[in-house]
Design a protein around this motif. Structure first.
Motif, PDB file in Angstrom:
ATOM      1  N   SER A 120       0.740  -1.271   0.099  1.00  0.00           N
ATOM      2  CA  SER A 120      -0.179  -0.044  -0.023  1.00  0.00           C
ATOM      3  C   SER A 120       0.951   1.396   0.025  1.00  0.00           C
ATOM      4  O   SER A 120       2.109   1.209   0.363  1.00  0.00           O
ATOM      5  CB  SER A 120      -0.798   0.074   1.217  1.00  0.00           C
ATOM      6  N   ALA A 122       0.593   3.528   2.104  1.00  0.00           N
ATOM      7  CA  ALA A 122       1.179   3.700   3.511  1.00  0.00           C
ATOM      8  C   ALA A 122       2.430   2.767   3.975  1.00  0.00           C
ATOM      9  O   ALA A 122       3.236   3.705   4.551  1.00  0.00           O
ATOM     10  CB  ALA A 122      -0.106   3.257   4.567  1.00  0.00           C
ATOM     11  N   GLU A 123       2.467   1.728   3.225  1.00  0.00           N
ATOM     12  CA  GLU A 123       3.593   0.868   3.567  1.00  0.00           C
ATOM     13  C   GLU A 123       4.774   1.679   2.901  1.00  0.00           C
ATOM     14  O   GLU A 123       6.002   1.711   3.324  1.00  0.00           O
ATOM     15  CB  GLU A 123       3.431  -0.400   2.957  1.00  0.00           C
ATOM     16  N   CYS A 125       5.110   4.814   2.537  1.00  0.00           N
ATOM     17  CA  CYS A 125       5.589   6.087   3.080  1.00  0.00           C
ATOM     18  C   CYS A 125       6.444   5.592   4.229  1.00  0.00           C
ATOM     19  O   CYS A 125       7.402   6.148   4.631  1.00  0.00           O
ATOM     20  CB  CYS A 125       4.389   6.743   3.760  1.00  0.00           C
ATOM     21  N   CYS A 126       5.926   4.660   4.679  1.00  0.00           N
ATOM     22  CA  CYS A 126       6.651   3.994   6.043  1.00  0.00           C
ATOM     23  C   CYS A 126       8.279   3.509   5.589  1.00  0.00           C
ATOM     24  O   CYS A 126       9.079   4.062   6.400  1.00  0.00           O
ATOM     25  CB  CYS A 126       6.071   2.892   6.729  1.00  0.00           C
ATOM     26  N   LYS A 154       0.752  10.921  -1.269  1.00  0.00           N
ATOM     27  CA  LYS A 154       0.754  10.368   0.342  1.00  0.00           C
ATOM     28  C   LYS A 154       1.872  10.671   1.199  1.00  0.00           C
ATOM     29  O   LYS A 154       1.587  11.123   2.142  1.00  0.00           O
ATOM     30  CB  LYS A 154       0.530   8.821   0.284  1.00  0.00           C
ATOM     31  N   ASP A 159      -0.892  13.105   5.758  1.00  0.00           N
ATOM     32  CA  ASP A 159      -1.116  11.965   6.239  1.00  0.00           C
ATOM     33  C   ASP A 159       0.460  10.974   6.008  1.00  0.00           C
ATOM     34  O   ASP A 159       0.194   9.939   6.372  1.00  0.00           O
ATOM     35  CB  ASP A 159      -2.280  11.170   6.113  1.00  0.00           C
ATOM     36  N   GLY A 160       1.317  11.510   5.599  1.00  0.00           N
ATOM     37  CA  GLY A 160       2.514  10.913   5.064  1.00  0.00           C
ATOM     38  C   GLY A 160       3.708  10.890   6.105  1.00  0.00           C
ATOM     39  O   GLY A 160       4.852  10.744   5.830  1.00  0.00           O
TER      40      GLY A 160
END
Ligand code: ATP
Length: 340
Positions: A120, A122-123, A125-126, A154, A159-160
């Motif tokens: 994703s 989100a993954e 970004c992390c 993102k 939210d990043g």
């Protein structure tokens, strides 16, 4: 808190408070050098944030090649931001850079994810943040390069994980006239076929596959599904016709993708207010087969990009005033001057 937010975003803020009368249309704003007394009361914070370079562009514009050239000159390491290249395998279909093309520059997030996993944004970004931190700790420049603009949006968005607050970001956009790019990507598909696109696709074909998940979303796989299902039942002539049709679809879908990608990048500039350094690579693509093709690329894309990065790493950050900063500024009735 709002002031801190703006300050951290490297914007200068002139608050409209009773003690500091400095209206938006004050003539001093237009002659900043005459205004040292005022500026000594509101100095710019020295840049302490680490720097990250982004190389954006549609599929086929040459951003991977540019990222390597810049990495070689500025001690960079590349973090891939193409959502299909993060998966293991499919080197030809997803156009991953080869070991030779990497020229010794470390590349991160290029493979490593299982083909069936859903990796994703989100993954991304992390992991991208963690890897960027490690690259900075090594004293190198992180260069995030790839075509998946939803990942970049993102990462830079609120939210990043505060990426844009923690890093000074500079964006290079490699752009090519779309009709010129159409011809190039069609030619590239023919080359991919020569390099083994069909065998690579056959290797991952599964009649029960879900083409909305993992690496199977890659352009090149859904288009060949019908062919793999029927190739054993049909004669040579029909097989050839089916393949021609599938390759035509791959070309058309790639051309469609380049348009969507370009539109997303344009919106970063127009809607989100990001400052993009656009490099026009059209001439380099048009003249790619000529002897001088490499020189045109160096002169029109690599040279100006080096200048941009030199300014970015050498002086004040070539960042941006985020949409959020601008909105907060309007709410505070303040003037925000972005850094250049
Ligand atoms: P979206 O959220 O719409 O997927 P995005 O900007 O993250 O947007 P893109 O990288 O533009 O996504 O990819 C959109 C689609 O294009 C992918 O889901 C995939 O089908 C295809 N695609 C993207 N990159 C590649 C690639 N390197 N190889 C093959 N197909 C790709």
């Amino acid at each position: 808190m709002a002031f801190l937010d703006l300050y951290l975003n490297k914007a200068l803020v002139f608050p409209r408070e009773p003690s500091v009368k400095f209206p938006r249309d004050h003539p001093h704003l237009f002659n900043l050098s005459d205004n040292l007394a005022f500026f000594s009361r509101f100095p710019l914070l020295p840049t302490t944030k680490p720097k990250v370079l982004f190389v954006l562009g549609s599929s086929g514009t040459g951003k991977s090649k540019l990222a390597v050239s810049l990495a070689l000159r500025f001690a960079g390491e590349v973090i891939n931001s193409d959502k299909m290249q993060v998966y293991d395998g499919l080197h030809v279909i997803t156009n991953k850079v080869t070991a030779d093309e990497c020229a010794g520059v470390p590349h991160h997030l290029l493979g490593g994810v299982h083909p069936d996993a859903d990796f994703s944004a989100a993954e991304f970004c992390c992991l991208a943040t963690k890897i960027a931190d490690e690259i900075v700790a090594r004293g190198h420049l992180p260069i995030i390069a790839g075509g998946s603009n939803s990942y970049i949006k993102k990462l830079i968005g609120v939210d990043g994980g505060n990426f844009s607050r923690r890093y000074d970001c500079c964006f290079i956009w490699v752009d090519v006239d779309l009709t010129v790019l159409d011809e190039f990507v069609a030619e590239r598909v023919d080359k991919m076929v020569e390099k083994g696109l069909l065998e690579e696709a056959r290797g991952i074909f599964d009649s029960a596959a879900d083409y909305t998940k993992g690496v199977r979303r890659s352009i090149g796989l859904p288009e060949l599904d019908k062919y793999f299902r029927r190739e054993a039942e049909v004669d040579e002539a029909e097989r050839t016709a089916m393949l021609e049709e599938a390759f035509g679809e791959i070309k058309a879908n790639t051309c469609r993708l380049t348009r969507v990608q370009r539109e997303k990048i344009r919106r970063f500039e127009v809607e989100d207010g990001w400052r993009l350094h656009r490099m026009d690579a059209t001439a380099a693509v048009v003249r790619r087969r000529e002897l001088c093709g490499g020189m045109v690329w160096e002169e029109t894309v690599v040279g100006p990009s080096i200048e941009t990065v030199r300014r970015f790493v050498g002086g004040a950050a070539a960042g941006f005033v985020s949409k959020r900063s601008r909105m907060v500024a309007v709410a505070m009735d303040t003037v925000v001057v972005g850094t250049t």
